[in-house]
Motif scaffolding. Structure first.
Motif, short mmCIF file in Angstrom:
data_model
loop_
_atom_site.label_atom_id
_atom_site.label_comp_id
_atom_site.label_asym_id
_atom_site.label_seq_id
_atom_site.Cartn_x
_atom_site.Cartn_y
_atom_site.Cartn_z
N VAL A 237 0.85 -1.19 0.00
CA VAL A 237 0.00 0.00 0.00
C VAL A 237 0.89 1.24 0.00
O VAL A 237 2.09 1.17 0.25
CB VAL A 237 -0.93 0.04 1.23
CG1 VAL A 237 -1.88 -1.14 1.25
CG2 VAL A 237 -0.12 0.13 2.52
N THR A 238 0.25 2.39 -0.29
CA THR A 238 0.93 3.67 -0.13
C THR A 238 0.53 4.23 1.23
O THR A 238 -0.59 4.71 1.41
CB THR A 238 0.52 4.66 -1.23
OG1 THR A 238 0.71 4.05 -2.51
CG2 THR A 238 1.32 5.94 -1.14
N PRO A 239 1.41 4.14 2.23
CA PRO A 239 1.02 4.50 3.60
C PRO A 239 1.06 6.00 3.82
O PRO A 239 1.60 6.77 3.02
CB PRO A 239 2.08 3.80 4.44
CG PRO A 239 3.31 3.82 3.57
CD PRO A 239 2.82 3.68 2.16
N ASP A 240 0.50 6.44 4.94
CA ASP A 240 0.72 7.80 5.42
C ASP A 240 2.19 7.93 5.82
O ASP A 240 2.82 6.96 6.26
CB ASP A 240 -0.15 8.09 6.64
CG ASP A 240 -1.64 8.02 6.35
OD1 ASP A 240 -2.02 8.29 5.20
OD2 ASP A 240 -2.40 7.68 7.28
N ARG A 241 2.71 9.16 5.70
CA ARG A 241 4.10 9.40 6.07
C ARG A 241 4.17 10.61 7.00
O ARG A 241 3.61 11.66 6.70
CB ARG A 241 4.97 9.64 4.83
CG ARG A 241 6.46 9.83 5.12
CD ARG A 241 7.23 9.95 3.81
NE ARG A 241 8.67 9.99 4.01
CZ ARG A 241 9.40 11.07 4.23
NH1 ARG A 241 8.79 12.26 4.27
NH2 ARG A 241 10.69 11.00 4.42
N PHE A 242 4.85 10.42 8.12
CA PHE A 242 5.03 11.49 9.09
C PHE A 242 6.53 11.64 9.37
O PHE A 242 7.26 10.64 9.44
CB PHE A 242 4.33 11.17 10.41
CG PHE A 242 2.87 10.84 10.28
CD1 PHE A 242 1.90 11.81 10.45
CD2 PHE A 242 2.46 9.55 9.99
CE1 PHE A 242 0.56 11.51 10.33
CE2 PHE A 242 1.12 9.23 9.87
CZ PHE A 242 0.16 10.21 10.04
N VAL A 243 6.98 12.86 9.54
CA VAL A 243 8.35 13.13 9.96
C VAL A 243 8.29 13.97 11.23
O VAL A 243 7.65 15.03 11.25
CB VAL A 243 9.16 13.86 8.87
CG1 VAL A 243 10.59 14.10 9.35
CG2 VAL A 243 9.16 13.07 7.56
N VAL A 244 8.96 13.47 12.28
CA VAL A 244 8.92 14.13 13.59
C VAL A 244 10.33 14.48 14.02
O VAL A 244 11.26 13.66 13.88
CB VAL A 244 8.27 13.21 14.65
CG1 VAL A 244 8.19 13.92 16.00
CG2 VAL A 244 6.89 12.76 14.19
N ASP A 245 10.52 15.68 14.52
CA ASP A 245 11.81 16.11 15.06
C ASP A 245 11.98 15.47 16.44
O ASP A 245 11.21 15.72 17.35
CB ASP A 245 11.85 17.64 15.19
CG ASP A 245 13.21 18.16 15.61
OD1 ASP A 245 13.77 17.63 16.59
OD2 ASP A 245 13.73 19.09 14.97
N LYS A 246 13.02 14.63 16.59
CA LYS A 246 13.22 13.92 17.85
C LYS A 246 13.54 14.86 18.99
O LYS A 246 13.14 14.62 20.13
CB LYS A 246 14.37 12.90 17.70
CG LYS A 246 13.94 11.53 17.29
CD LYS A 246 15.04 10.50 17.47
CE LYS A 246 16.17 10.70 16.52
NZ LYS A 246 17.08 9.53 16.48
N ALA A 247 14.28 15.92 18.72
CA ALA A 247 14.72 16.81 19.78
C ALA A 247 13.55 17.61 20.37
O ALA A 247 13.51 17.85 21.58
CB ALA A 247 15.79 17.76 19.27
N THR A 248 12.61 18.02 19.52
CA THR A 248 11.53 18.91 19.97
C THR A 248 10.16 18.24 19.98
O THR A 248 9.23 18.76 20.59
CB THR A 248 11.45 20.15 19.07
OG1 THR A 248 11.08 19.74 17.73
CG2 THR A 248 12.79 20.87 19.02
N GLY A 249 10.01 17.10 19.29
CA GLY A 249 8.70 16.47 19.17
C GLY A 249 7.81 17.14 18.15
O GLY A 249 6.64 16.76 18.00
N ARG A 250 8.35 18.12 17.42
CA ARG A 250 7.54 18.86 16.45
C ARG A 250 7.29 18.02 15.20
O ARG A 250 8.20 17.36 14.69
CB ARG A 250 8.23 20.16 16.10
CG ARG A 250 7.44 21.10 15.19
CD ARG A 250 8.06 22.49 15.22
NE ARG A 250 9.46 22.46 14.83
CZ ARG A 250 9.88 22.69 13.58
NH1 ARG A 250 9.00 22.96 12.63
NH2 ARG A 250 11.17 22.67 13.30
N LEU A 251 6.07 18.04 14.71
CA LEU A 251 5.72 17.34 13.48
C LEU A 251 6.18 18.17 12.29
O LEU A 251 5.68 19.27 12.05
CB LEU A 251 4.21 17.10 13.42
CG LEU A 251 3.69 16.14 12.35
CD1 LEU A 251 4.28 14.75 12.51
CD2 LEU A 251 2.17 16.07 12.41
#
Length: 919
Positions: A237-251
């Motif tokens: 499938v073509t999944p959803d993709r999320f990128v999160v900053d590990k240091a701040t938790g910001r999406l």
């Protein structure tokens, strides 16, 4: 304490730490995560010992003999391997659990029945997920992703069949062929299996603790779908993709995927596929922003357990509870040396790999080679500025680590990206385009600003030292012949001095220092002014004809090629003469067995006329070879087989062309002289003609000497290599090293300490060698690891802005004009395979050791490099079209593909696939 080696089962909650040889990488990871309190559904690992009866049954089957013969053969066909593996799997279809296996499984399942199923445990009947955990699987250098079977939604009464399916996948074609490619024993069928409570997940998928697209250590990348995560793992499938900053938790990024279908647990066992989840709205994501942030925090905890990037499978239940199903090392990323890293969230530094930019070296230098070159870099800077800089200082201008030397570009970005890019363009157009595409403000924050007093002293020292270099450059520009004589005298005095040093040096360290410093002084004070004068003359000539008709500009371009006294070109011609001499005196059959020919040369069992020419070649060039700046690299004098192979190529070239390298060189020189005469004839102004004559005299007298500086430095380094090998042999004979070559895994200080305190733990040279090479071994374990031209202190690899190209065309920079077409020959190392006449050589980068391959090549394509880099210079000398700066060319073009290259436009066009290119 670990249980005995024959332990057959470990629950995830065990107090033991069983080795991966028993439970595999996946099982060991699940046990560690459970010990650390991470939310892992309960389960157990069936060890390799549990499956020993089944493995013995397989090995006793008649099909095992055919399987063992197939995997042990040299290069069996895929069809044969597939057939033999299928036969062996068929022989295992009747595998049944022994009474002991049934007893241990029953106890383990009773333990699961009494355990908390965790959030979202399958309702009613406890369903199980059964997955492989082979000893070689999920290692830092080999993931085995997708080559073993997994079975989901397994009822307890179906467990034996599921175990058999996973066990037999260890001898299936995907696993066997993967093992062969990665250097594992294909017949090693040991496997452990994970049995885990399966969650009734509402959404699931995978997460990476670094961004696999840009190598950024501080970005968690999440892929998600509804239901079970198997659709994401399998790529269906073509999944959803999320990128999160590990240091701040910001999406940082949310990209909904189509999520074409989803897989859901069925209470009675197995799974069901359904389409149109999420209310039929593909823009509705399978995770909320809060869930993505929480998952990123959990992934960071899993990464901290292994101190290395991980790939995690995860699941959220309908009530929002998160579980981690497994974690394995990420096997394809670039590991930035610890010494270059900054803390998460701190300002980042941008580094440029000058080992690749300036020398085209794709492998790390040895420990001793790095130290020698680091001291050479320090000495070069001192010769230019009058100040001694450390290459180990955090945040300094230059940093040598891990067998590379890096420029901290953050400290020079105050110049602006365009100025820095322009200065890089002649060395590497890919690096220049990359720098143009970075946000300088992002990296200037990490710049180390010197104190005003330090800056003033540096400027004053540079001006004082530069004034002498400028004076010598102007002198060479005005009187090139006198400058050449001065340089020849300096070289003669330098060699006599080093002869004395080599005879009298009391230690290897003393020889290294007393060789390197005079070598750098010769390069900077005597050699570089000659090159600078030649470049100045060339630039002035170009400026004089910038507005002239195209015909005159073409004449100038030809007149500036094939300058005399290029030592690299002369080495290629000497090699050709050597090849012809062997054929003349020993016949063409002498090349049929290179190993036997090497022995005959060593035993002096060849005609004296050839041996005399061989000795002369080795006296002039025996210290050279691929990656010759590294002290550890064998040279032609150490191992003559690369020379013999290149000689064979020259003979092959003679058979297939009408113009040999000597004739081609003479033709190019005639064309140069004719072009110069046409240029003068077309110059109407007597004053301009007089100026052109003076400038051209300098360009002609000094232009070919550009390669002489590295030649001298490598020659001097070979003295250190010989002494190091002698020291290594003594240490190996004394039992302190495994081999003489292991001496190159040590530093000067290691060797000095061993000499001062022999027999003490501090003098354990093997342990020191292992510690010194830890990073290099890590890099070697990473499949396909390539040193990037640019990387920042948190792992991010900047890329150049994309460039538009026509269909089937790749765009780079043309650095040597002309057109060429032919089948591609893709090389990662110089001796990997021959370049046949008419083939287009495609490589990442080249150094002088590649020069003989250019003779046969119709054209050259390099991923890195610029107009002044070695590959471009030699291509122009040979009159071969050359393109640089095509990113990942060695991966995007396959051997045998028909390609056309335009060295003027900088384009490569794919004409056909490899099969269509074969005659």
């Amino acid at each position: 304490m670990n249980r005995e080696p024959d332990a057959v089962l470990y629950p995830f909650a065990t107090a033991d730490r069983p080795p991966a040889a028993q439970v595999g990488g996946k099982g060991a990871s699940l046990i560690e995560m459970t010990r650390a309190g991470l939310p892992v559904p309960p389960g157990f690992v069936l060890t390799t010992a549990f499956f020993r009866p089944w493995l013995e049954h397989l090995r006793a089957a008649p099909a095992w003999r055919g399987f063992a013969e197939a995997v042990g053969a040299d290069g069996p066909s895929d069809d044969d391997l597939r057939t033999r593996a299928a036969d062996l799997q068929a022989a295992g279809e009747d595998l049944a659990l022994t009474s002991e296996q049934e007893r241990r499984l029953s106890e383990a399942l009773d333990g699961l029945a009494g355990a908390d199923p965790g959030p979202g445990g399958a309702p009613g009947t406890r369903l199980l997920a059964v997955r492989s955990s082979a000893p070689h699987e999920d290692l830092a250098g080999a993931s085995f992703a997708g080559v073993y079977e997994s079975v989901l939604g397994v009822r307890p009464d179906e467990l034996a069949a599921a175990l058999r399916t996973v066990f037999l996948s260890a001898v299936g074609f995907p696993a066997v062929s993967y093992k062969r490619r990665r250097g594992f024993d294909p017949a090693a069928a040991e496997i452990a299996v994970v049995v885990q409570c399966q969650l009734d997940s509402a959404s699931a998928g995978v997460a990476f603790s670094l961004n696999p697209q840009n190598n950024d250590y501080d970005e968690v990348v999440i892929q998600a779908n509804w239901g079970l995560g198997e659709t994401v793992v399998a790529g269906s499938v073509t999944p959803d993709r999320f990128v999160v900053d590990k240091a701040t938790g910001r999406l940082l990024e949310t990209r909904p995927g189509a999520k074409e279908t989803a897989l859901w647990s069925r209470p009675e066992g197995g799974s069901a596929e359904r389409r149109g989840e999420g209310g039929g709205d593909p823009s509705r994501c399978a995770l909320t922003a809060e869930q993505a942030a929480a998952l990123a925090r959990m992934v960071a905890r899993a990464e901290a357990l292994t101190a290395a990037p991980v790939d995690v499978e995860w699941a959220y239940t309908a009530d929002g509870e998160l579980s981690l199903l497994q974690a394995r090392p990420v096997t394809a990323y670039f590991p930035v040396p610890e010494e270059l890293r900054t803390a998460p969230g701190a300002p980042r530094r941008l580094y440029l790999d000058t080992t690749l930019l300036e020398e085209g070296m794709q492998e790390p230098l040895s420990v001793l080679g790095e130290q020698w070159m680091a001291e050479a870099v320090v000495e070069m800077i001192r010769q230019v500025t009058g100040r001694r800089f450390s290459t180990r200082e955090s945040g300094g201008l230059m940093h040598t680590v891990g067998g590379r030397w890096y420029l901290n570009a953050s400290n020079v970005l105050w110049l602006g990206t365009e100025r820095l890019a322009a200065s890089l363009a002649t060395l590497d157009v890919h690096a220049a385009r990359t720098v143009r595409n970075v946000d300088a403000r992002y990296y200037r924050r990490a710049a180390k600003r010197p104190a005003p007093a330090d800056a003033a002293r540096t400027v004053a020292g540079t001006v004082a030292h530069a004034s002498g270099l400028v004076a010598r450059t102007l002198g060479a520009l005005a009187a090139p012949e006198r400058a050449r004589r001065r340089y020849a005298g300096a070289v003669d005095r330098h060699r006599r001095h080093l002869d004395d040093v080599e005879r009298t040096a009391p230690s290897l360290r003393h020889l290294g220092e007393q060789t390197m410093k005079p070598a750098v002084r010769l390069l900077v004070r005597e050699g570089l002014p000659l090159t600078a004068a030649a470049e100045a003359a060339t630039s002035l000539l170009t400026a004089l004809y910038r507005r002239s008709p195209a015909e005159q500009r073409r004449s100038l371009g030809t007149a500036l090629r094939s300058m005399p006294d290029n030592t690299t070109i002369e080495m290629g011609l000497a090699l050709y003469d050597l090849a012809r001499s062997l054929e003349e005196h020993a016949g063409p059959d002498a090349y049929t067995d290179p190993a036997a020919l090497a022995r005959r040369i060593g035993e002096r069992d060849l005609p004296p006329a050839f041996l005399d020419r061989w000795d002369a070649f080795m006296a002039d060039y025996g210290f050279r070879g691929p990656d010759e700046l590294d002290l550890a690299t064998p040279r032609y004098a150490d191992d003559p087989r690369p020379v013999l192979e290149q000689m064979r190529h020259y003979v092959l070239l003679d058979e297939e062309t009408r113009e040999n390298p000597r004739q081609a060189g003479e033709r190019r020189r005639r064309e140069r002289r004719d072009a110069y005469r046409r240029l003068l004839d077309g110059t109407r102004s007597p004053l301009k003609a007089r100026l052109v004559k003076r400038l051209y005299r300098t360009a002609e007298a000094l232009g070919g000497l550009r390669e002489i500086h590295k030649y001298q430095l490598v020659r001097d380094g070979y003295r250190v290599r010989r002494r190091a090998l002698a020291a290594g042999r003594e240490l190996a004979e004394a039992g302190l090293l495994d081999t003489a070559e292991q001496v190159f895994d040590l530093t000067w200080e290691d060797l000095a300490e061993a000499a001062r305190t022999p027999g003490t733990p501090e003098a354990d040279l093997r342990a020191r060698a292992r510690g010194n090479t830890r990073y290099r071994r890590l890099v070697r374990r990473m499949p396909g690891t390539r040193f990037p031209v640019a990387v920042d202190s948190r792992g991010r690899i900047p890329r150049p802005a994309p460039r538009a190209a026509a269909a089937n065309a790749l765009v780079g920079e043309g650095v040597s004009p002309g057109l060429a077409s032919g089948p591609a020959k893709v090389l990662s190392t110089v001796g990997e395979k021959p370049v046949l006449p008419g083939e287009v050589l495609i490589a990442r980068a080249t150094d002088p050791g590649w020069t003989p391959l250019f003779v046969n090549a119709a054209g050259i394509v390099l991923e890195t490099g610029g107009s002044f880099q070695h590959g471009a210079l030699v291509a122009r000398e040979y009159g071969k079209p050359c393109i640089v700066g095509i990113e990942d060319a060695t991966r995007r073009i396959a051997d045998g593909q028909a390609v056309e290259i335009d060295g003027t436009a900088g384009t490569l066009t794919v004409v056909s696939d490899p099969a269509e290119s074969r005659p």
